[in-house]
Design a protein around this motif. Sequence first.
Motif, PDB file in Angstrom:
ATOM      1  N   SER A  50      -7.067  -1.078  26.615  1.00 13.36           N
ATOM      2  CA  SER A  50      -7.899  -2.232  26.969  1.00 13.36           C
ATOM      3  C   SER A  50      -7.992  -3.226  25.820  1.00 13.36           C
ATOM      4  CB  SER A  50      -9.300  -1.774  27.387  1.00 13.36           C
ATOM      5  OG  SER A  50      -9.965  -1.177  26.301  1.00 13.36           O
TER       6      SER A  50
ATOM      7  N   ASN B   8     -10.031  14.828  36.663  1.00  9.86           N
ATOM      8  CA  ASN B   8     -10.933  14.850  35.513  1.00  9.86           C
ATOM      9  C   ASN B   8     -11.683  13.518  35.430  1.00  9.86           C
ATOM     10  OD1 ASN B   8     -12.247  14.952  33.096  1.00  9.86           O
ATOM     11  ND2 ASN B   8     -10.384  14.856  31.846  1.00  9.86           N
ATOM     12  N   TRP B   9     -12.959  13.532  35.777  1.00  2.00           N
ATOM     13  CA  TRP B   9     -13.754  12.299  35.835  1.00  2.00           C
ATOM     14  C   TRP B   9     -14.571  12.086  34.563  1.00  2.00           C
ATOM     15  CZ3 TRP B   9     -12.519   9.798  40.295  1.00  2.00           C
ATOM     16  CH2 TRP B   9     -12.130  10.555  41.405  1.00  2.00           C
ATOM     17  N   GLU B  10     -14.416  12.958  33.583  1.00  6.11           N
ATOM     18  CA  GLU B  10     -15.324  12.936  32.425  1.00  6.11           C
ATOM     19  C   GLU B  10     -15.109  11.735  31.493  1.00  6.11           C
ATOM     20  OE1 GLU B  10     -17.962  14.933  31.967  1.00  6.11           O
ATOM     21  OE2 GLU B  10     -17.456  15.814  33.908  1.00  6.11           O
ATOM     22  N   LEU B  11     -16.160  11.438  30.755  1.00  4.27           N
ATOM     23  CA  LEU B  11     -16.123  10.355  29.766  1.00  4.27           C
ATOM     24  C   LEU B  11     -15.982  10.957  28.376  1.00  4.27           C
ATOM     25  CD1 LEU B  11     -19.036   8.333  31.334  1.00  4.27           C
ATOM     26  CD2 LEU B  11     -16.604   7.749  31.423  1.00  4.27           C
ATOM     27  N   THR B  12     -15.095  10.378  27.598  1.00  3.04           N
ATOM     28  CA  THR B  12     -14.830  10.970  26.288  1.00  3.04           C
ATOM     29  C   THR B  12     -14.892   9.912  25.187  1.00  3.04           C
ATOM     30  OG1 THR B  12     -12.475  10.594  26.514  1.00  3.04           O
ATOM     31  CG2 THR B  12     -13.304  12.724  27.287  1.00  3.04           C
ATOM     32  N   ASP B  13     -14.698  10.386  23.967  1.00  7.00           N
ATOM     33  CA  ASP B  13     -14.731   9.470  22.820  1.00  7.00           C
ATOM     34  C   ASP B  13     -13.511   8.558  22.767  1.00  7.00           C
ATOM     35  OD1 ASP B  13     -17.067  10.591  22.047  1.00  7.00           O
ATOM     36  OD2 ASP B  13     -16.248  11.742  20.367  1.00  7.00           O
ATOM     37  N   GLN B  14     -12.360   9.112  23.176  1.00  7.14           N
ATOM     38  CA  GLN B  14     -11.107   8.388  22.981  1.00  7.14           C
ATOM     39  C   GLN B  14     -10.729   7.550  24.194  1.00  7.14           C
ATOM     40  OE1 GLN B  14      -9.789   8.145  20.012  1.00  7.14           O
ATOM     41  NE2 GLN B  14     -11.526   9.431  19.390  1.00  7.14           N
ATOM     42  N   PRO B  15     -10.080   6.425  23.964  1.00  3.38           N
ATOM     43  CA  PRO B  15      -9.673   5.561  25.071  1.00  3.38           C
ATOM     44  C   PRO B  15      -8.526   6.134  25.889  1.00  3.38           C
ATOM     45  CG  PRO B  15      -8.826   4.712  23.000  1.00  3.38           C
ATOM     46  CD  PRO B  15      -9.706   5.880  22.650  1.00  3.38           C
ATOM     47  N   GLN B  16      -8.462   5.716  27.142  1.00  8.11           N
ATOM     48  CA  GLN B  16      -7.296   6.030  27.958  1.00  8.11           C
ATOM     49  C   GLN B  16      -6.345   4.837  27.909  1.00  8.11           C
ATOM     50  OE1 GLN B  16      -8.604   7.080  31.930  1.00  8.11           O
ATOM     51  NE2 GLN B  16      -8.750   9.224  31.319  1.00  8.11           N
TER      52      GLN B  16
ATOM     53  N   LEU C 253      -3.802   2.014  29.679  1.00  4.91           N
ATOM     54  CA  LEU C 253      -3.921   1.208  30.898  1.00  4.91           C
ATOM     55  C   LEU C 253      -3.216   1.891  32.070  1.00  4.91           C
ATOM     56  CD1 LEU C 253      -3.541  -2.450  29.560  1.00  4.91           C
ATOM     57  CD2 LEU C 253      -5.635  -1.171  30.072  1.00  4.91           C
TER      58      LEU C 253
ATOM     59  N   ILE D 175      -5.760   4.029  33.404  1.00  3.97           N
ATOM     60  CA  ILE D 175      -6.792   3.229  34.081  1.00  3.97           C
ATOM     61  C   ILE D 175      -6.342   2.856  35.495  1.00  3.97           C
ATOM     62  CG2 ILE D 175      -8.020   1.008  34.005  1.00  3.97           C
ATOM     63  CD1 ILE D 175      -9.065   3.262  32.088  1.00  3.97           C
TER      64      ILE D 175
ATOM     65  N   ASN E  62      -6.743   5.854  37.545  1.00 12.39           N
ATOM     66  CA  ASN E  62      -8.156   6.026  37.913  1.00 12.39           C
ATOM     67  C   ASN E  62      -8.516   5.189  39.141  1.00 12.39           C
ATOM     68  OD1 ASN E  62      -8.798   7.721  35.725  1.00 12.39           O
ATOM     69  ND2 ASN E  62      -9.304   6.000  34.394  1.00 12.39           N
TER      70      ASN E  62
ATOM     71  N   TRP F 218     -18.197   3.056  34.244  1.00 11.01           N
ATOM     72  CA  TRP F 218     -17.386   4.268  34.120  1.00 11.01           C
ATOM     73  C   TRP F 218     -15.952   3.921  33.723  1.00 11.01           C
ATOM     74  CZ3 TRP F 218     -13.086   6.118  36.870  1.00 11.01           C
ATOM     75  CH2 TRP F 218     -12.732   7.448  36.602  1.00 11.01           C
TER      76      TRP F 218
ATOM     77  N   ARG G 221     -13.920   4.852  30.304  1.00  9.41           N
ATOM     78  CA  ARG G 221     -12.631   5.545  30.263  1.00  9.41           C
ATOM     79  C   ARG G 221     -11.625   4.741  29.439  1.00  9.41           C
ATOM     80  NH1 ARG G 221     -12.112  10.655  33.202  1.00  9.41           N
ATOM     81  NH2 ARG G 221     -10.295   9.976  34.386  1.00  9.41           N
ATOM     82  N   ALA G 222     -11.654   3.415  29.613  1.00  6.91           N
ATOM     83  CA  ALA G 222     -10.643   2.572  28.964  1.00  6.91           C
ATOM     84  C   ALA G 222     -10.880   2.430  27.461  1.00  6.91           C
ATOM     85  CB  ALA G 222     -10.616   1.197  29.619  1.00  6.91           C
ATOM     86  N   LYS G 223     -12.135   2.382  27.075  1.00  9.87           N
ATOM     87  CA  LYS G 223     -12.453   2.169  25.655  1.00  9.87           C
ATOM     88  C   LYS G 223     -12.708   3.477  24.926  1.00  9.87           C
ATOM     89  CE  LYS G 223     -14.949  -2.102  26.745  1.00  9.87           C
ATOM     90  NZ  LYS G 223     -14.063  -3.164  26.249  1.00  9.87           N
ATOM     91  N   GLY G 224     -13.210   4.436  25.659  1.00 16.06           N
ATOM     92  CA  GLY G 224     -13.768   5.612  24.988  1.00 16.06           C
ATOM     93  C   GLY G 224     -15.047   5.199  24.287  1.00 16.06           C
ATOM     94  N   THR G 225     -15.846   6.169  23.910  1.00 16.49           N
ATOM     95  CA  THR G 225     -17.070   5.843  23.178  1.00 16.49           C
ATOM     96  C   THR G 225     -16.736   5.071  21.904  1.00 16.49           C
ATOM     97  OG1 THR G 225     -17.956   7.917  24.029  1.00 16.49           O
ATOM     98  CG2 THR G 225     -19.214   6.860  22.285  1.00 16.49           C
TER      99      THR G 225
END
Lengths: 585, 585
Positions: free
Chosen positions: A94, A146-154, A156, A159, A162, B456, B460-464
């Motif tokens: 992103s 896997n719908w979880e939110l994490t520290d690292q970005p995904q 595009l 995305i 998703n 959400w 996912r796109a940025k991560g925390t």
Amino acid sequence: MATPGSGFWSFGSEEGSGDAENHGTAKAWCQAAQKFTGGIGTKLCALLYGDGEKSMETGAKDDLGSAEKTPACTCNNKPCSCQKADINYAFLHSTDLLPACNGEITTLSFLQDVMDILLQYVVKSFDRSTKVIDFHYPNELLQEYNWELTDQPQTLEEILLNCRTTLKYAIKTGHPRYFNQLSTGLDMVGLAADWLTSTANTNMFTYEIAPVFVLLEYVTLRKMREMIGWPGGCGDGIFSPGGAISNMYAMLIARFKMFPEVKEKGMAAIPRLLAFTSEHSHFSVKKGAAALGIGTDSVILIRCDERGKMIPSDLERRIMEAKQKGFVPFLVSATAGTTVYGAFDPLLAIADICKKYKIWMHVDAAWGGGLLMSRKHKWKLNGVERANSVTWNPHKMMGVPLQCSALLVREEGLMQSCNQMHASYLFQQDKHYDLSYDTGDKALQCGRHVDVFKLWLMWRAKGTTGFEAQIDKCLELAEYLYNKIKNREGYEMVFDGKPQHTNVCFWYVPPSLRNMEDNEERMNRLLKVAPVIKARMMEYGTTMVSYQPLGDKVNFFRMVISNPAASHQDIDFLIEEIERLGQDL
Amino acid sequence: MATPGSGFWSFGSEEGSGDAENHGTAKAWCQAAQKFTGGIGTKLCALLYGDGEKSMETGAKDDLGSAEKTPACTCNNKPCSCQKADINYAFLHSTDLLPACNGEITTLSFLQDVMDILLQYVVKSFDRSTKVIDFHYPNELLQEYNWELTDQPQTLEEILLNCRTTLKYAIKTGHPRYFNQLSTGLDMVGLAADWLTSTANTNMFTYEIAPVFVLLEYVTLRKMREMIGWPGGCGDGIFSPGGAISNMYAMLIARFKMFPEVKEKGMAAIPRLLAFTSEHSHFSVKKGAAALGIGTDSVILIRCDERGKMIPSDLERRIMEAKQKGFVPFLVSATAGTTVYGAFDPLLAIADICKKYKIWMHVDAAWGGGLLMSRKHKWKLNGVERANSVTWNPHKMMGVPLQCSALLVREEGLMQSCNQMHASYLFQQDKHYDLSYDTGDKALQCGRHVDVFKLWLMWRAKGTTGFEAQIDKCLELAEYLYNKIKNREGYEMVFDGKPQHTNVCFWYVPPSLRNMEDNEERMNRLLKVAPVIKARMMEYGTTMVSYQPLGDKVNFFRMVISNPAASHQDIDFLIEEIERLGQDL
């Protein structure tokens, strides 16, 4: 899997390239496109530059950016789309999108690819050969992806995946066989308008930050008041986040009108209030009373006739009773189009009673208000013009995308007096324009989503006559359903007579119950029929229709039609499907 | 003017066609496109048919339709895009769009053309050479265009023009120099997510009709509670239509927790309640008290220090005073990030007081909540983990499109008990799936817009860590501004010291006032400076920043930075612009 570069701009396909030897190179794409089309590149540049505007000062170099990933091209179009064919979302994030430096191409490409996913979903939504729903139980759906939110970005690419996955498991609420709610259908102009609203991304509190939308709210609410029958469309109103909140506003304003001191002093300073509504009315009347500190016990439920209409004599009796006990009746909430039966309370008789006892008359026309657009059906709301306030949800019978609910108030200025707090940091009094357009302080909300544009644009596109045709058609379909099943074997109507709205309420009685005596055992078996058929409908994904018990009536189907995509064949299909899924019960 | 057929699919342009002699005919377009690209037609068919699905049962012939207007083509792609080049929106209406029979091509073409308008607006939004606003006074704007609603429909050409015109006069809230509100910026992934939300067009009340979104709300709220610091992310919550409503929820739940009988019996049955909040808190606390029947007089405003932080000793004093008078303190609403100063109340000290006096502690972190994403800045909210409820608006500091506001509650189940009305027609108890996912009855709303997906998907796109980088950058920019102006000639800071949030509050003092004594005349002149500069900013359209008075402080600028597009050069620009527009005052 998301396919990188699957947008309309992706040309370097595997077969039939007009320039095979350069196939796959960005430069070849760029040249070929221009040769063939006079320039997709030109088109993109027009998008980037707008109508004749020339240069674009790009972001400062210290911005979040990815200049390295999109090296400069040497073609004549600046910025150009030459890199489009090279875009590989698996390596992009992103942070490569605008406002990133040189992020235009990636952004346009990404948004276009999202749009492709959405357009595909739109077309599928109307396709009767696709499922209404690909049903999964909650625990299955949680495991499916896997719908979880994490520290690292995904990336595009992820995305886009998703987005696809989310839509895969979504309900196709625009599907011609989705009848589950009062809000169904997917209007193309409404959808376009909602996309525009998202893109404009602003807030309704002041003219300063939403000039057009504030004016359109003014124009649209006035038009709605005209349809209600208030002279010259005079009065007040607001778009609120749903019918429940609109009804709560009505209660709040009615209370303030009678006892303005309640705003400062609270309920402690005023007599015990009572509100009246029918036993078939929407639960939000009680919910509002609980929230506003009035209490649910102070909502008196008036009896209904067999068609679900409030009985005016019972209303008058309960009002007199209340007054004798020293309570203060302050609100009658009549319903125009009840949730289950689609009943219209007798508004003229109720208006007479409200006038006699000086009580605020509210009409909850969240569901029935749309009929005001129809010359054939609007008589069902006769008397609504005598109301002090009206809830009307264009997101129901008029098919406007969710949410779009209006509260209309006959007396101008009352909402403002009731709710304003004069926050000087939002509603500065020394601005350079006419402050009467800063309407935000009449709302309970501070920030308020722009809900008007989709209704306004649809109204422009259809005209009042277009809404009329759409609504008349839905009512005609309901009558078609009613005529088909009223004497059909295996069906029992919950109430007699032609439906007044599109609600058709019925039991499907499986063969095994048809010859049983009408006793408790039969009831106990009948109440399980609709839930099982509904569960099967969802598992097959073929159609969706609502069921519920009501009072002493066990679970029955409530068919409603607000979806302009529905046709006679869909009604026929529904009947066949209920019989297919329920005959063994 | 809308240009018919101006979408990405429009190939028959005036120049450079690869097949000049057939130029302009649909057939030529179709053949040429296939030859060149391996088939735009194929691409369109893929869109129409999806991934390998084959046939499409078109609508019944009695549907609203326009079969005559789109005659069948003889090419091999069914449905094909051959007619695309023939689409002339001047002869088409919304009734030609889906669900119209054979409406696919027209629909896809129309939606694509809307999308082109939106993409152009998006790109322009980030372009510093375009205006933030093309300002017109309300009466001018009403005359500039015919915005009225009529009986007759408009053509699709006119609808596209309506879209262009609406955006022409809109505020570019994503523009790098738009600083007017706490919500600024336009996030590309958030925008894509909001488009998807519109397309899915559903409602949050049950798992039945919003399976994915209900699960995502569950996942996202849990994650937010983890960030707050509640063990295991346990607790409850909801996405509500804005911070004001979230704060009202908190007040409602706090009251119910202490006196559950209020739900049925109303305020008449319980003692006189008092709520406490700082004098710098958001006006929604008072607005909520007015609505809930508590009354604004029952909201006690606690004094703040010179930085706008609540003074705990004053809070305790007022609580003791209230108790002595026989009132019941039921709620303290602390603020994490006040609207004007960006101040953080001392949450730990407030938590101690709430614990001591057994009062519900709410934290209005609508503005400051985003700092929980930043390891560098989250200490400013130390103590938030001891709150009973927290308002947190991702649509502010986290840049999520409007609206996205969460209320988080530490005790699970309380929202449900407080608000549920058990409407059997919505929340049937005999459904085939786990009913704990039908969360609609804990809301005040009935229908509820899907506000979670954009948050959400952005997460996912940025991560925390991506949110952290974005937020840290905004805070760094605020410090940059502060450092630039704190000692600059012509500026006076409203309060001393480095800003804790991105709020930088200052007066610009024009040369004519610089040597004046600090007396009433100077104040009377100074208070007019910011409004005039602001009006000029809007008329030039170069930037927008908010101003307001506060207490005894006359109009000052409140600069806030929540827009990730803003850069150091934009801060420099703002300073220059204020000086350019204000030096003659």
